[in-house]
Design an enzyme around this catalytic site. Structure first.
Site: not given
Ligand code: F6R
Length: 240
Positions: A66, A135, A137, A142
């Site tokens: 992303d 959450n 995701h 989401e």
């Molecule tokens: C990052 C991504 C997100 C993260 C998720 C966890 O490229 O796609 O889904 O993997 O938000 O983020 P952290 O690792 O910062 O807790």
């Protein structure tokens, strides 16, 4: 689905890096799917160490999950910048084989279609690393995102913007939208490794591993994938 519970973040990172190292040794021409965020940082540090010890990335292609819409690659909070800083600047993936959605694309929808098409054209993702949001995701898919979603423009939830505000001067600067690989695009990866650490991820991890498979908890879709490994530390695995 395999679940590996490690003692702590350091052990999680090492175990994940070892999966990538073994894969790379056996498949030097591989296509990797990569994630940003705090979780994979330790794994990337190990991969850099392994590279210094001879692990070769010269035939690797990478696709990131992303990118924020509205941030150019030289913005310190962009995911392109993050990847350069934490991995690409330190290993020998050829620049022309590094792909990250372009958050500045004039036509983001066309950028999304082109991204999926490119992944397909280059043979699909062999090994994908994922983090997980509190959450549930994955990528920026989401809760409520249909499982059929391909790469798309995603609106970030308030909780995700809050969680990511630490990378910006203030929450107002956190973009409201991102381009994200869709759940369907992620599920096409041949092998998936999901990493999670910390108490705050425990509920999402438990729901993903043993809760109902539902778009309300996007990571639960991974129960339907034939080759998924969750590597979680004890705190994140507390409710398993
Ligand atoms: C990052 C991504 C997100 C993260 C998720 C966890 O490229 O796609 O889904 O993997 O938000 O983020 P952290 O690792 O910062 O807790």
């Amino acid at each position: 689905m395999q679940v590996l519970v490690t003692k702590d973040y350091a052990a999680m990172s090492r175990a994940a890096a070892d999966i990538f190292k073994e894969h790379l040794k056996n498949h030097p021409q591989t296509v990797l799917g990569l994630a940003t965020g705090s979780t994979p940082l330790g794994m990337y540090e190990w991969l850099i160490k392994y590279h210094q010890d001879g692990l070769d990335f010269s035939q690797v292609t990478t696709f990131n999950l992303d990118e924020y819409i509205g941030l150019a690659g030289d913005h310190p909070a962009s995911y392109r910048y993050f990847m350069e800083e934490h991995l690409f600047g330190h290993v020998n993936v050829p620049k022309e084989r590094i792909f990250i959605p372009n958050g500045m694309a004039e036509d983001p929808e066309a950028e999304c279609r082109a991204y999926d098409e490119l992944i397909r054209k280059l043979g699909g993702i062999d090994l994908q690393v994922l983090g997980i949001g509190v959450n549930g995701h994955i990528g920026f898919n989401e809760p409520g995102t249909p499982f059929e979603a391909t790469t798309h423009v995603a609106e970030l939830t308030a909780s995700t913007r809050e969680a990511n505000a630490r990378f910006f001067a203030s929450i107002d600067e956190v973009p409201t939208h991102a381009i994200s690989m869709g759940i369907k695009s992620i599920m096409h990866a041949r092998r998936i490794v999901l990493l999670a650490n910390g108490e705050h991820k425990a509920e999402a991890v438990a729901a993903a591993v043993k809760g109902p498979v539902t778009p309300d908890l996007p990571a639960s879709v991974l129960q339907l994938h034939p080759d998924v490994t969750f590597v979680v530390d004890e705190a994140a695995g507390r409710l398993l």
